[in-house]
Each structure stands twice: as C-alpha cells, then as structure tokens.
Design a protein around this motif. Sequence first.
Motif, PDB file in Angstrom:
ATOM      1  N   ILE A  24       0.815  -1.148   0.121  1.00 54.23           N
ATOM      2  CA  ILE A  24      -0.054   0.125  -0.029  1.00 54.23           C
ATOM      3  C   ILE A  24       0.823   1.066   0.041  1.00 54.23           C
ATOM      4  CG2 ILE A  24      -1.734   1.272   1.122  1.00 54.23           C
ATOM      5  CD1 ILE A  24      -2.567  -1.481   2.537  1.00 54.23           C
ATOM      6  N   TYR A  25       0.766   2.145  -1.117  1.00 55.52           N
ATOM      7  CA  TYR A  25       1.459   3.268  -0.996  1.00 55.52           C
ATOM      8  C   TYR A  25       0.649   4.620  -1.427  1.00 55.52           C
ATOM      9  CZ  TYR A  25       5.141  -0.294  -1.923  1.00 55.52           C
ATOM     10  OH  TYR A  25       6.182  -1.279  -2.111  1.00 55.52           O
ATOM     11  N   ALA A  26       1.252   5.582  -0.844  1.00 58.30           N
ATOM     12  CA  ALA A  26       0.534   6.812  -1.115  1.00 58.30           C
ATOM     13  C   ALA A  26       1.399   7.981  -1.860  1.00 58.30           C
ATOM     14  CB  ALA A  26       0.126   7.507   0.134  1.00 58.30           C
ATOM     15  N   ASP A  27       0.919   9.184  -2.517  1.00 56.86           N
ATOM     16  CA  ASP A  27       1.794   9.956  -3.117  1.00 56.86           C
ATOM     17  C   ASP A  27       2.622  10.371  -1.857  1.00 56.86           C
ATOM     18  OD1 ASP A  27       2.722  12.426  -4.305  1.00 56.86           O
ATOM     19  OD2 ASP A  27       1.059  12.422  -5.767  1.00 56.86           O
ATOM     20  N   ALA A  28       3.927  10.608  -2.204  1.00 56.34           N
ATOM     21  CA  ALA A  28       4.858  11.197  -1.301  1.00 56.34           C
ATOM     22  C   ALA A  28       4.618  12.783  -0.890  1.00 56.34           C
ATOM     23  CB  ALA A  28       6.300  10.978  -1.651  1.00 56.34           C
ATOM     24  N   SER A  29       3.998  13.385  -1.793  1.00 59.63           N
ATOM     25  CA  SER A  29       3.521  14.869  -1.425  1.00 59.63           C
ATOM     26  C   SER A  29       2.475  14.949  -0.446  1.00 59.63           C
ATOM     27  CB  SER A  29       3.352  15.409  -2.902  1.00 59.63           C
ATOM     28  OG  SER A  29       2.096  15.062  -3.499  1.00 59.63           O
ATOM     29  N   LEU A  30       1.823  13.671  -0.350  1.00 58.93           N
ATOM     30  CA  LEU A  30       0.473  14.067   0.702  1.00 58.93           C
ATOM     31  C   LEU A  30       0.748  14.028   2.199  1.00 58.93           C
ATOM     32  CD1 LEU A  30      -1.984  11.671  -1.190  1.00 58.93           C
ATOM     33  CD2 LEU A  30      -2.025  14.085  -1.566  1.00 58.93           C
ATOM     34  N   ALA A  31       0.158  14.783   2.922  1.00 54.98           N
ATOM     35  CA  ALA A  31       0.285  14.841   4.082  1.00 54.98           C
ATOM     36  C   ALA A  31      -0.600  13.741   4.822  1.00 54.98           C
ATOM     37  CB  ALA A  31      -0.173  16.271   4.818  1.00 54.98           C
ATOM     38  N   ILE A  32      -0.145  12.383   5.133  1.00 57.26           N
ATOM     39  CA  ILE A  32      -0.948  11.388   5.787  1.00 57.26           C
ATOM     40  C   ILE A  32      -1.227  11.642   6.956  1.00 57.26           C
ATOM     41  CG2 ILE A  32      -0.877   8.886   5.695  1.00 57.26           C
ATOM     42  CD1 ILE A  32      -0.942   9.919   2.897  1.00 57.26           C
ATOM     43  N   THR A  33      -2.520  11.492   7.317  1.00 57.43           N
ATOM     44  CA  THR A  33      -2.850  11.516   8.869  1.00 57.43           C
ATOM     45  C   THR A  33      -3.088  10.196   9.336  1.00 57.43           C
ATOM     46  OG1 THR A  33      -5.330  11.542   8.104  1.00 57.43           O
ATOM     47  CG2 THR A  33      -4.186  13.703   8.145  1.00 57.43           C
ATOM     48  N   HIS A  34      -3.462  10.198  10.612  1.00 60.17           N
ATOM     49  CA  HIS A  34      -3.929   8.884  11.210  1.00 60.17           C
ATOM     50  C   HIS A  34      -5.168   8.284  10.585  1.00 60.17           C
ATOM     51  CE1 HIS A  34      -4.550   5.981  14.338  1.00 60.17           C
ATOM     52  NE2 HIS A  34      -5.711   6.577  14.860  1.00 60.17           N
ATOM     53  N   ARG A  35      -6.113   9.143  10.343  1.00 62.65           N
ATOM     54  CA  ARG A  35      -7.174   8.653   9.738  1.00 62.65           C
ATOM     55  C   ARG A  35      -7.095   7.998   8.387  1.00 62.65           C
ATOM     56  NH1 ARG A  35     -10.408   9.903   5.682  1.00 62.65           N
ATOM     57  NH2 ARG A  35     -12.473   9.000   5.946  1.00 62.65           N
ATOM     58  N   ASP A  36      -6.137   8.731   7.479  1.00 62.37           N
ATOM     59  CA  ASP A  36      -5.818   7.962   6.218  1.00 62.37           C
ATOM     60  C   ASP A  36      -5.093   6.579   6.342  1.00 62.37           C
ATOM     61  OD1 ASP A  36      -6.457  10.343   4.897  1.00 62.37           O
ATOM     62  OD2 ASP A  36      -4.579  11.083   5.112  1.00 62.37           O
ATOM     63  N   ARG A  37      -4.239   6.561   7.416  1.00 62.77           N
ATOM     64  CA  ARG A  37      -3.741   5.006   7.686  1.00 62.77           C
ATOM     65  C   ARG A  37      -4.808   4.083   8.120  1.00 62.77           C
ATOM     66  NH1 ARG A  37       0.031   5.160  11.912  1.00 62.77           N
ATOM     67  NH2 ARG A  37       1.200   3.335  10.833  1.00 62.77           N
ATOM     68  N   CYS A  38      -5.615   4.596   8.862  1.00 59.96           N
ATOM     69  CA  CYS A  38      -6.638   3.772   9.273  1.00 59.96           C
ATOM     70  C   CYS A  38      -7.618   3.410   8.349  1.00 59.96           C
ATOM     71  CB  CYS A  38      -7.701   4.317  10.401  1.00 59.96           C
ATOM     72  SG  CYS A  38      -6.739   4.384  11.947  1.00 59.96           S
ATOM     73  N   LEU A  39      -7.945   4.257   7.389  1.00 60.69           N
ATOM     74  CA  LEU A  39      -8.830   4.074   6.132  1.00 60.69           C
ATOM     75  C   LEU A  39      -8.183   3.026   5.176  1.00 60.69           C
ATOM     76  CD1 LEU A  39     -11.418   5.031   4.664  1.00 60.69           C
ATOM     77  CD2 LEU A  39     -10.142   6.760   3.513  1.00 60.69           C
ATOM     78  N   ALA A  40      -6.806   3.085   5.076  1.00 52.22           N
ATOM     79  CA  ALA A  40      -5.957   2.257   4.186  1.00 52.22           C
ATOM     80  C   ALA A  40      -6.256   0.871   4.732  1.00 52.22           C
ATOM     81  CB  ALA A  40      -4.684   2.742   4.193  1.00 52.22           C
TER      82      ALA A  40
END
Length: 277
Positions: A24-40
């Motif tokens: 699972i990867y995300a665009d490095a330019s995005l500010a990843i939040t705790h909710r984003d990680r939980c959603l993933a």
Amino acid sequence: MRCGATCSPTELRSGAWRSLFRGIYADASLAITHRDRCLAVCRYLLPADGAVAGRSAAALYGAGDAANAIEVVVPRRSRFGPVRGLAIHSADLAEADVRDLNGVRVTTPVRTCWDLAQWLDVVETVVLLDILVRRRLVTVADLETYARGKRGTRGWRRLITAATLVDPGAESPPESRLRVRLVQAGLPRPVTQYVIERDGAFVARVDLAWPAYKIAVEDDGTWHAASDQLHRDRRRLNRVLGADWVVLHVTAQRLRDDFAGFVEEVRAALRSRARRR
C-alpha cells in the motif's frame, strides 16, 4: 492509494511514493493523517468483520496520540495476521460494537473503552477515558452498564475500576496520570481544576485540590518553565498562599524519580491540616 500494476517496483522505490503498509503506497507529497492510515487498513488489509480499536480508535475520536502501529481487533476465529504496522488483537466482537466513522470501520466509544481497559494499565486507560467522557462521547454510566453486561467475562472488573477513577474535569493527560496515581497510593480523591475564592472573589484555579483541607497540588509541566508563564504562576501562587492554602508543586522528574516521597509530603500536609480542623 494502493498501487499494483499501475506502478513498477522501480517507481514504487522512488521518492515519489511513500509506503504505508506492505503493498500500500501513497503519493509522497500528501500529508498522511492517522485517519488516512486507518482508512487504508480498513480498505485494503482488515477482514470485513474486524475494526480499528484501542488507542487508534481513541485517537480517531480525538483522545490521545496515535500509536505507530494501528491497533485493530478481529474476531477470535479469524486467522488474520501478522501484518507489519498493525497491532492485532483477537477478541469477541459483536457487530453492535462497531460503527462506520467517515469510512473507517471502528469500535464504538464504549467498546473502545472496554478494549483500552483490557490492553493498557489502569492509569493510561483512565487518561484516555477522561478525554472521551469530557468530549461526551461516552458517560461513566455507559461504561459501568457495558462492563456489568459482561459480568463474568474475563476483564469486566478492569473497566469498572477504570470507570470509578474517571474525572472529565481533568484538562491534560499529565494531570490525569497524577490524579490516578495519588488515589492509587491511598490518598483521598482530589477535586480537579478547583477554583479558589476569597470573600467571594476569584483568587486562582489549581490543578488538584482537597478544599476541606485547603491543600492544592500543581503539576509543573515543561510549559511552566517559560519565563512569562513562571512569572504568572508565581504571582498566582502568592495569591493562593495569601488565602491560607498550602500548594505543593511536583515536576516530571519528581514524578519519575521520587513519587513515593511526594506522596508522603501530600499525606503529611493532609494530616497537619486535619489536626487544625
């Protein structure tokens, strides 16, 4: 974002992508939040009958900081895991204990409190329960009812114990920790954020107090070290002393290295004031 055939292994190893979990990867330019990680986790990893739980669920509800590993709970029959980046707990999990929180499958506030009581010590449990109760996501009565509904289940008394120590008046985790540790040491339960008055006029508000004895405790966190804050604190202390109060200060170092000694100071002050009554 999850990348499969759309990205080559070389592209995924580049600085353009950030790995959240394996595969699972995300665009490095995005500010990843705790909710984003939980959603993933919910979208790509977690079984359909699992849920984000414990400290991770509490953080989604605005209580405490998110742990590095996302805590999840899955039914006991599940063979899910292990997965790097997840702290996986197996437990009985009813569908009524789970809700959808903006796309994240998460334990309900009361079930979150139950899990916290099972997985953390009582002090750290109460720290988070103070916040959840203060935010009106759950009540002490809710916790006691839920725990008694599990009477006979291993750990049900742990939530009862934590619930009896909850105080939504606490304004910070350090204050909650100090209060619970003092009570565990056998001292009377203090009042949180007590307002001291003299002749009906405001004098000061203190972290913890035993009003009947005119004794207060102030937790001197690192923010008190700022020169302007120290000036305000000392001026406030002078007003409190002028109102015939005893104020005991405790630092993080004292709590770490000599908590027993501090407890004896509070106990001695309470005994001294009791003789004057």
